[in-house]
Design an enzyme around this catalytic site. Structure first.
Site, PDB file in Angstrom:
ATOM      1  N   LYS A 198     -21.893  74.278   7.344  1.00 34.71           N
ATOM      2  CA  LYS A 198     -21.621  72.842   7.194  1.00 34.71           C
ATOM      3  C   LYS A 198     -20.811  72.429   8.425  1.00 34.71           C
ATOM      4  CE  LYS A 198     -19.081  69.878   6.176  1.00 34.71           C
ATOM      5  NZ  LYS A 198     -18.673  68.782   7.094  1.00 34.71           N
ATOM      6  N   GLY A 251     -10.082  74.617  10.406  1.00 36.57           N
ATOM      7  CA  GLY A 251      -9.735  73.203  10.265  1.00 36.57           C
ATOM      8  C   GLY A 251      -8.254  73.062   9.954  1.00 36.57           C
ATOM      9  N   SER A 252      -7.916  71.972   9.319  1.00 41.84           N
ATOM     10  CA  SER A 252      -6.493  71.693   9.088  1.00 41.84           C
ATOM     11  C   SER A 252      -5.934  72.553   7.951  1.00 41.84           C
ATOM     12  CB  SER A 252      -6.318  70.219   8.757  1.00 41.84           C
ATOM     13  OG  SER A 252      -7.045  69.905   7.588  1.00 41.84           O
ATOM     14  N   THR A 253      -4.621  72.743   7.985  1.00 40.91           N
ATOM     15  CA  THR A 253      -3.953  73.513   6.928  1.00 40.91           C
ATOM     16  C   THR A 253      -4.106  72.818   5.581  1.00 40.91           C
ATOM     17  OG1 THR A 253      -2.434  74.561   8.452  1.00 40.91           O
ATOM     18  CG2 THR A 253      -1.675  74.370   6.182  1.00 40.91           C
ATOM     19  N   GLY A 256      -7.376  73.574   4.338  1.00 41.75           N
ATOM     20  CA  GLY A 256      -7.347  75.013   4.027  1.00 41.75           C
ATOM     21  C   GLY A 256      -6.839  75.258   2.610  1.00 41.75           C
ATOM     22  N   GLU A 273      -8.843  79.799   9.578  1.00 38.07           N
ATOM     23  CA  GLU A 273      -8.087  79.550  10.805  1.00 38.07           C
ATOM     24  C   GLU A 273      -7.647  78.104  10.754  1.00 38.07           C
ATOM     25  OE1 GLU A 273      -9.854  80.162  14.784  1.00 38.07           O
ATOM     26  OE2 GLU A 273      -8.391  78.605  15.260  1.00 38.07           O
ATOM     27  N   CYS A 307      -6.573  73.897  18.065  1.00 34.14           N
ATOM     28  CA  CYS A 307      -5.611  74.372  17.066  1.00 34.14           C
ATOM     29  C   CYS A 307      -4.452  75.119  17.708  1.00 34.14           C
ATOM     30  CB  CYS A 307      -6.328  75.229  16.035  1.00 34.14           C
ATOM     31  SG  CYS A 307      -7.359  76.471  16.787  1.00 34.14           S
ATOM     32  N   GLU A 407       1.312  68.909  13.119  1.00 34.71           N
ATOM     33  CA  GLU A 407       0.215  69.061  14.071  1.00 34.71           C
ATOM     34  C   GLU A 407      -0.354  67.677  14.376  1.00 34.71           C
ATOM     35  OE1 GLU A 407      -3.436  71.133  12.854  1.00 34.71           O
ATOM     36  OE2 GLU A 407      -3.334  72.115  14.810  1.00 34.71           O
TER      37      GLU A 407
HETATM   38  P1  ADP Z   1     -10.094  66.823  10.513  1.00 32.61           P
HETATM   39  O1  ADP Z   1      -9.305  66.114   9.439  1.00 32.61           O
HETATM   40  O2  ADP Z   1      -9.374  66.819  11.778  1.00 32.61           O
HETATM   41  O3  ADP Z   1     -11.529  66.398  10.592  1.00 32.61           O
HETATM   42  P2  ADP Z   1     -10.589  68.942   8.792  1.00 32.61           P
HETATM   43  O4  ADP Z   1      -9.816  70.156   8.551  1.00 32.61           O
HETATM   44  O5  ADP Z   1     -10.554  67.856   7.773  1.00 32.61           O
HETATM   45  O6  ADP Z   1     -10.120  68.348  10.137  1.00 32.61           O
HETATM   46  O7  ADP Z   1     -12.127  69.266   9.069  1.00 32.61           O
HETATM   47  C1  ADP Z   1     -12.635  70.516   9.390  1.00 32.61           C
HETATM   48  C2  ADP Z   1     -13.907  70.747   8.626  1.00 32.61           C
HETATM   49  O8  ADP Z   1     -13.597  70.773   7.236  1.00 32.61           O
HETATM   50  C3  ADP Z   1     -14.986  69.682   8.785  1.00 32.61           C
HETATM   51  O9  ADP Z   1     -16.264  70.326   8.815  1.00 32.61           O
HETATM   52  C4  ADP Z   1     -14.842  68.852   7.529  1.00 32.61           C
HETATM   53  O10 ADP Z   1     -16.045  68.242   7.148  1.00 32.61           O
HETATM   54  C5  ADP Z   1     -14.459  69.907   6.518  1.00 32.61           C
HETATM   55  N1  ADP Z   1     -13.725  69.419   5.338  1.00 32.61           N
HETATM   56  C6  ADP Z   1     -12.879  68.365   5.244  1.00 32.61           C
HETATM   57  N2  ADP Z   1     -12.408  68.235   3.994  1.00 32.61           N
HETATM   58  C7  ADP Z   1     -12.952  69.230   3.252  1.00 32.61           C
HETATM   59  C8  ADP Z   1     -12.838  69.658   1.873  1.00 32.61           C
HETATM   60  N3  ADP Z   1     -12.061  69.021   1.001  1.00 32.61           N
HETATM   61  N4  ADP Z   1     -13.537  70.743   1.497  1.00 32.61           N
HETATM   62  C9  ADP Z   1     -14.308  71.412   2.364  1.00 32.61           C
HETATM   63  N5  ADP Z   1     -14.461  71.065   3.655  1.00 32.61           N
HETATM   64  C10 ADP Z   1     -13.791  69.992   4.106  1.00 32.61           C
END
Ligand code: ADP
Length: 506
Positions: A198, A251-253, A256, A273, A307, A407
């Site tokens: 995804k 992605g973001s904590t 995560g 990560e 990151c 961050e």
């Molecule tokens: P940003 O907010 O900077 O886009 P994210 O950590 O939200 O960073 O995004 C990283 C990835 O995680 C993207 O592919 C995003 O679509 C996906 N993502 C965002 N929210 C969720 C969630 N609740 N569950 C699973 N994946 C998510």
């Protein structure tokens, strides 16, 4: 390169664009076929350099993720199972060749989609990305098990067998999709797993194109599937899916944490990560000619959307003012501009939302008493339509201020003074994150104290941002867990099974 050549190569690259974007309405790639979402819904994806719609993506939801996971499960049980390690290695090698052949096109797609400077990527990116996938090609032949000698009575043979975990879900970020995906594709293909990817909704195109190249390389349909869509819909469905054995997330904590909760249902294995607030520490005995550009690019590369960006710059008292001046002057030399132009160093941020978020932090920094030494504003003129921000530098920051704790994911650096080695260490570790760090010093004792004392997954000494696939990358504390690259990453894609074979009854 003279001016004509520059223009020519740029035009040549631009003509590659229609190949994949001829039809800008993209679909999911499931079982080797382009398929629309079951709901037929779509979302727009923008070119951050201009703010214009670049393409539309299929908006995947739970039912599309279900379909892709079922396909990936069938592929895992199907002909892919019969691929020997050598055959898997061969597919990866063919893919690496195709990836290299199409590198300009892929990089252009990525650049248009997420704004990274094209020429900088073309110069620096190729060998790193190709080396990563080739590293995993070698790993495909390196998967074994063990025959431990046991102390059991009788004639019992014990074996440790390693087997691929099965279906892997991967949620990819937007800040460097071409590189990020390799850390999933590599171990998936090396171990014989299958995948549902995804991509981030803001930068899916290069990943869709890569998946097409995997098919061309001879990968059986269904081994790697891509479902596009929103994080809270397609991403969340993948993280919660009961038939996904492992999930790799970058992605973001904050997200995560959601992933950890979503994964609890079937206890899928996780590799996370996450965010960072990395310290980059400059001692008075550092070679400033190297440290100034090194520290600057440690935070401003990719417009700060990395990151491991070294956003907390600790500078030893004594050189503090001189360093801040030099850093400010250097940051003003960095050309912010259209990512397709040859001399652009910083492209736009990924989205209006991200730009607003980062500008919010700039205001907070000022409100909390930090002094704005450089940058701080959105770019105007020709760049006004895109999401461009000047490289921004704060002085007089304390480690307690919001800009030093959260961050930001934008080109915003904070300079914080320190006195002793021990104080530097205490401040560097005073953060919930622990992804990476930098140390600039010519004193071996200082360097060794920092290398051992910093609580972060990587310490760069007199350099910043180097990554080698054989070494790997991961975080301490809230920066996540699991190691990307290196042999231990392969372990995460394998189940271990112990067998006790009682020979006396045979
Ligand atoms: P940003 O907010 O900077 O886009 P994210 O950590 O939200 O960073 O995004 C990283 C990835 O995680 C993207 O592919 C995003 O679509 C996906 N993502 C965002 N929210 C969720 C969630 N609740 N569950 C699973 N994946 C998510």
């Amino acid at each position: 390169m003279d001016h004509d050549e520059k223009t020519m190569s740029l035009n040549e690259r631009s003509t590659l664009l229609p190949n994949f974007l001829e039809d800008p309405n993209k679909k999911h790639l499931i079982d080797g076929q382009w398929v629309a979402s079951m709901s037929e819904e779509r979302i727009d994806t923008f070119n951050p350099a201009t703010g214009a719609v670049l393409a539309t993506l299929s908006r995947g939801r739970t039912q599309d993720i279900d379909r892709a996971v079922q396909v990936a499960r069938r592929a895992f049980e199907g002909p892919w199972r019969l691929f020997t390690p050598a055959a898997r290695q061969q597919v990866i090698m063919r893919f690496a060749e195709l990836f290299e052949k199409h590198f300009d096109e892929l990089t252009l797609l990525e650049s248009l989609d997420m704004g990274a400077p094209l020429h900088k990527r073309l110069r620096a990116g190729k060998s790193g990305i190709i080396q990563t996938i080739l590293y995993f090609a070698a790993q495909a032949r390196n998967i074994g098990g063990a025959l431990p000698h046991n102390s059991l009575a009788g004639n019992v043979t014990t074996m440790i067998i390693q087997a691929p975990v099965g279906v892997v879900g991967a949620i990819i970020p937007w800040n460097g999709p071409l590189f990020s995906q390799m850390h999933v594709l590599g171990p998936v293909l090396a171990t014989g797993c299958t995948a549902v990817i995804k991509p981030a909704e803001d930068a899916s195109l290069a990943i869709l194109r890569t998946a097409e190249l995997l098919l061309e390389a001879g990968l059986p349909p269904g081994v790697v599937n891509v479902v596009t869509g929103l994080g809270v819909e397609a991403g969340a469905a993948l993280a919660a899916h009961p038939d996904v054995n492992r999930l790799a997330f970058t992605g973001s904590t904050q997200v995560g944490r959601e992933i950890i909760k979503a994964s609890a249902g079937n206890m899928k294995r996780l590799q996370l990560e996450l965010g960072g607030k990395s310290p980059d520490i400059v001692f008075a005995d550092a070679d400033l000619e190297k440290a100034v550009p090194g520290v600057a690019m440690g935070v401003y590369s990719n417009s700060g959307q990395i990151c491991f960006a070294g956003t907390r710059i600790f500078v030893q008292r004594g050189i503090q003012e001189e360093f801040l001046d030099q850093l400010a002057s250097y940051s003003k030399t960095l050309k912010v501009g259209n990512p397709l132009e040859e001399d652009t160093v910083l492209g736009p941020l990924i989205s209006q939302r991200q730009l607003d978020r980062v500008l919010g932090y700039v205001r907070t920094g000022q409100d909390e008493g930090a002094s704005l030494v450089a940058g701080g504003s959105r770019m105007g003129g020709d760049l006004a339509e895109g999401y461009y921000l000047e490289p921004t530098l704060f002085g007089q920051v304390t480690n307690a201020m919001t800009v030093a704790r959260e961050e930001i994911f934008g080109p915003v650096a904070s300079v914080i003074p320190f006195g002793t080695v021990e104080e530097a260490l205490r401040l560097a570790n005073d953060t919930p994150y622990g992804l990476a760090s930098g140390v600039w010093s010519s004193n071996v004792n200082t360097v060794m104290r920092m290398v051992h004392g910093i609580q972060a997954g990587t310490v760069w000494v007199n350099c910043y941002g180097l990554i080698d696939p054989a070494v790997g990358f991961g975080g301490y504390k809230e920066s996540g867990y699991g190691w990307k690259g290196g042999e231990s990453q392969i372990d995460g894609y394998l189940y271990q099974k112990a067998a006790y074979i009682n020979g006396s009854n045979v």
